[in-house]
Enzyme design. Structure first.
Site, PDB file in Angstrom:
ATOM      1  N   ARG A   1       0.847  -1.195   0.000  1.00 61.65           N
ATOM      2  CA  ARG A   1       0.000   0.000   0.000  1.00 61.65           C
ATOM      3  C   ARG A   1       0.882   1.245   0.000  1.00 61.65           C
ATOM      4  O   ARG A   1       1.846   1.347   0.772  1.00 61.65           O
ATOM      5  CB  ARG A   1      -0.907   0.041   1.244  1.00 61.65           C
ATOM      6  CG  ARG A   1      -2.079  -0.933   1.203  1.00 61.65           C
ATOM      7  CD  ARG A   1      -3.105  -0.607   0.118  1.00 61.65           C
ATOM      8  NE  ARG A   1      -4.239  -1.521   0.088  1.00 61.65           N
ATOM      9  CZ  ARG A   1      -4.321  -2.622  -0.666  1.00 61.65           C
ATOM     10  NH1 ARG A   1      -3.331  -2.954  -1.470  1.00 61.65           N
ATOM     11  NH2 ARG A   1      -5.404  -3.382  -0.644  1.00 61.65           N
TER      12      ARG A   1
ATOM     13  N   HIS B   1      -0.354  -0.816  -9.813  1.00 57.67           N
ATOM     14  CA  HIS B   1      -1.069  -1.684  -8.861  1.00 57.67           C
ATOM     15  C   HIS B   1      -1.466  -3.020  -9.512  1.00 57.67           C
ATOM     16  O   HIS B   1      -2.646  -3.383  -9.541  1.00 57.67           O
ATOM     17  CB  HIS B   1      -2.310  -0.978  -8.293  1.00 57.67           C
ATOM     18  CG  HIS B   1      -2.733  -1.567  -6.966  1.00 57.67           C
ATOM     19  ND1 HIS B   1      -3.239  -0.822  -5.919  1.00 57.67           N
ATOM     20  CD2 HIS B   1      -2.716  -2.854  -6.512  1.00 57.67           C
ATOM     21  CE1 HIS B   1      -3.516  -1.620  -4.901  1.00 57.67           C
ATOM     22  NE2 HIS B   1      -3.209  -2.853  -5.245  1.00 57.67           N
TER      23      HIS B   1
HETATM   24  N1  LIG Z   1      -0.052  -4.569  -4.952  1.00 59.91           N
HETATM   25  C1  LIG Z   1      -0.885  -5.569  -5.098  1.00 59.91           C
HETATM   26  O1  LIG Z   1      -1.231  -5.938  -6.215  1.00 59.91           O
HETATM   27  C2  LIG Z   1      -1.376  -6.294  -3.877  1.00 59.91           C
HETATM   28  C3  LIG Z   1      -2.055  -7.513  -4.044  1.00 59.91           C
HETATM   29  C4  LIG Z   1      -2.450  -8.226  -2.918  1.00 59.91           C
HETATM   30  C5  LIG Z   1      -2.183  -7.736  -1.653  1.00 59.91           C
HETATM   31  N2  LIG Z   1      -1.531  -6.551  -1.519  1.00 59.91           N
HETATM   32  C6  LIG Z   1      -1.212  -6.031  -0.168  1.00 59.91           C
HETATM   33  O2  LIG Z   1      -0.410  -6.995   0.506  1.00 59.91           O
HETATM   34  C7  LIG Z   1      -0.750  -6.942   1.895  1.00 59.91           C
HETATM   35  C8  LIG Z   1      -0.287  -8.214   2.594  1.00 59.91           C
HETATM   36  O3  LIG Z   1      -1.116  -9.294   2.232  1.00 59.91           O
HETATM   37  P1  LIG Z   1      -1.090 -10.685   3.026  1.00 59.91           P
HETATM   38  O4  LIG Z   1      -2.160 -11.538   2.468  1.00 59.91           O
HETATM   39  O5  LIG Z   1       0.296 -11.223   3.089  1.00 59.91           O
HETATM   40  O6  LIG Z   1      -1.485 -10.167   4.493  1.00 59.91           O
HETATM   41  P2  LIG Z   1      -1.422 -10.958   5.875  1.00 59.91           P
HETATM   42  O7  LIG Z   1      -1.436 -12.428   5.637  1.00 59.91           O
HETATM   43  O8  LIG Z   1      -2.468 -10.366   6.755  1.00 59.91           O
HETATM   44  O9  LIG Z   1       0.028 -10.598   6.460  1.00 59.91           O
HETATM   45  C9  LIG Z   1       0.333  -9.384   7.029  1.00 59.91           C
HETATM   46  C10 LIG Z   1       1.732  -9.466   7.652  1.00 59.91           C
HETATM   47  O10 LIG Z   1       2.124  -8.152   8.062  1.00 59.91           O
HETATM   48  C11 LIG Z   1       2.529  -8.210   9.416  1.00 59.91           C
HETATM   49  N3  LIG Z   1       2.229  -6.951  10.105  1.00 59.91           N
HETATM   50  C12 LIG Z   1       1.033  -6.322  10.216  1.00 59.91           C
HETATM   51  N4  LIG Z   1       1.161  -5.199  10.953  1.00 59.91           N
HETATM   52  C13 LIG Z   1       2.465  -5.132  11.320  1.00 59.91           C
HETATM   53  C14 LIG Z   1       3.219  -4.231  12.112  1.00 59.91           C
HETATM   54  N5  LIG Z   1       2.644  -3.154  12.681  1.00 59.91           N
HETATM   55  N6  LIG Z   1       4.533  -4.478  12.295  1.00 59.91           N
HETATM   56  C15 LIG Z   1       5.119  -5.574  11.749  1.00 59.91           C
HETATM   57  N7  LIG Z   1       4.454  -6.481  10.976  1.00 59.91           N
HETATM   58  C16 LIG Z   1       3.155  -6.249  10.780  1.00 59.91           C
HETATM   59  C17 LIG Z   1       1.751  -9.347  10.027  1.00 59.91           C
HETATM   60  O11 LIG Z   1       2.392  -9.765  11.217  1.00 59.91           O
HETATM   61  P3  LIG Z   1       1.861 -11.023  12.072  1.00 59.91           P
HETATM   62  O12 LIG Z   1       2.232 -12.235  11.236  1.00 59.91           O
HETATM   63  O13 LIG Z   1       2.627 -10.946  13.324  1.00 59.91           O
HETATM   64  O14 LIG Z   1       0.385 -10.872  12.215  1.00 59.91           O
HETATM   65  C18 LIG Z   1       1.784 -10.359   8.891  1.00 59.91           C
HETATM   66  O15 LIG Z   1       2.985 -11.089   8.916  1.00 59.91           O
HETATM   67  C19 LIG Z   1      -2.266  -6.725   1.871  1.00 59.91           C
HETATM   68  O16 LIG Z   1      -2.710  -6.163   3.073  1.00 59.91           O
HETATM   69  C20 LIG Z   1      -2.439  -5.771   0.695  1.00 59.91           C
HETATM   70  O17 LIG Z   1      -2.397  -4.438   1.161  1.00 59.91           O
HETATM   71  C21 LIG Z   1      -1.130  -5.826  -2.603  1.00 59.91           C
END
Ligand SMILES: NC(=O)c1ccc[n+]([C@@H]2O[C@H](COP(=O)([O-])OP(=O)(O)OC[C@H]3O[C@@H](n4cnc5c(N)ncnc54)[C@H](OP(=O)(O)O)[C@@H]3O)[C@@H](O)[C@H]2O)c1
Length: 305
Positions: A220, A268
């Site tokens: 993001r 994106h």
């Molecule tokens: N650009 C694109 O095309 C695209 C596509 C898909 C997704 N995305 C983005 O990718 C993001 C991640 O997706 P995901 O499925 O991997 O999410 P996820 O499974 O919810 O993983 C989030 C990770 O971030 C960590 N985290 C959250 N808050 C934190 C903080 N304050 N300090 C340190 N670590 C923190 C979490 O830690 P814990 O493991 O300890 O909970 C977890 O390891 C999405 O939220 C979305 O914004 C972008």
């Protein structure tokens, strides 16, 4: 069972695919649907919730739920479930490998040398000495970290809670982040946008990256402070930034990123949600709800992801 699907674009394709994956349901498209049991959403208008008194669960067609959570009209007492992987991890791995290999094999440096007609070979370096930091070790971040480590790079990962992943140096907390930043020649951002991560990568933290590091923001735009990033790009401390996401999308035409020689922009598209895998996953989870089972991917609204 009635299921509402409301997406900002490609509504007909989504509706058709969901109906095929969930033949036992009546699938209704758009914000004016009758009262439904489940809503499947991607950037819906606020009006979609106006006549939906009996929703049992909401499904986000994206992995990130910051947009939905920011909607005041979002029903508060209904579980919100997000898409998990559905082929997006593989796409993130492709993007991350491109960035890692481009930096590791110095392709940008050789392109510059070619433009000046310079023959400028650099010495060999070993993958195990090339340090990559991954911020976020969730569904996507851990897949990326594992793939890069499997390729032989030295990978560190940062998460909110402590983690243990074989082959990855897992750190957490602000002390862990300092250690990771100081050694990361490539920094990949795969964090969700929350109150804690908004503006996280500002002057102070970007300054901790080694000289000549690269940054790829794949999650993001709001996680990175644009002014701070432009400063370290101008100074050359960050040699290249790969930006897929922005504070405002589409990125405004007059934004400095468009013309900055060290910035690579993608619109994106780092990981797109595939219709069929996403609709199958939603359909399976709806069936799970109907059977009273616990399902994965329920968003913790207090932590924001
Ligand atoms: N650009 C694109 O095309 C695209 C596509 C898909 C997704 N995305 C983005 O990718 C993001 C991640 O997706 P995901 O499925 O991997 O999410 P996820 O499974 O919810 O993983 C989030 C990770 O971030 C960590 N985290 C959250 N808050 C934190 C903080 N304050 N300090 C340190 N670590 C923190 C979490 O830690 P814990 O493991 O300890 O909970 C977890 O390891 C999405 O939220 C979305 O914004 C972008």
């Amino acid at each position: 069972m009635d299921v509402l699907i409301c997406t900002a674009k490609e509504q007909d394709e989504w509706c058709e695919t969901l109906a095929a994956c969930l033949p036992e349901a009546q699938v209704h498209a758009g914000p004016d649907a009758p009262a439904c049991d489940y809503a499947v959403l991607w950037k819906p208008p606020a009006a979609v919730f106006a006549h939906q008194p009996r929703l049992k669960a909401l499904f986000s067609l994206g992995a990130g739920v910051d947009g939905l959570l920011a909607m005041p009209a979002l029903p508060r007492d209904v579980p919100l479930v997000r898409i998990e992987d559905c082929g997006m991890a593989a796409q993130m791995i492709e993007y991350a490998l491109y960035v890692a290999l481009r930096r590791f094999r110095r392709f940008a440096e050789y392109a510059d040398a070619q433009s000046e007609g310079r023959w400028a070979p650099r010495g060999l370096r070993m993958r195990e000495d090339f340090q990559i930091g991954v911020l976020g070790l969730g569904v996507l971040g851990s897949a990326v970290a594992n793939a890069l480590a499997g390729f032989g790079f030295a990978v560190s990962g940062w998460s909110r809670t402590p983690k243990s992943i074989e082959g990855i140096d897992c750190v957490h907390g602000s002390a862990g982040l300092d250690v990771l930043l100081a050694r990361s020649e490539v920094l990949l951002v795969l964090l969700p946008l929350t109150g804690d991560t908004e503006g996280l990568l500002g002057r102070e933290l970007l300054a901790q990256l080694p000289d000549g590091a690269a940054l790829a923001n794949l999650s993001r735009g709001e996680i990175v402070d644009d002014e701070a990033l432009l400063e370290v790009l101008d100074s050359g401390q960050i040699a290249e930034a790969f930006l897929d996401v922005f504070h405002r999308e589409p990125l405004p035409r007059d934004h400095r990123y468009w013309t900055h020689p060290r910035v690579r922009i993608t619109p994106h598209v780092a990981a797109l949600t595939p219709y069929s895998a996403a609709c199958s996953q939603v359909a399976e989870k709806i069936r799970g709800f109907e059977r009273g089972e616990s399902i994965s991917g329920i968003v913790d609204r207090a932590r924001g992801y």
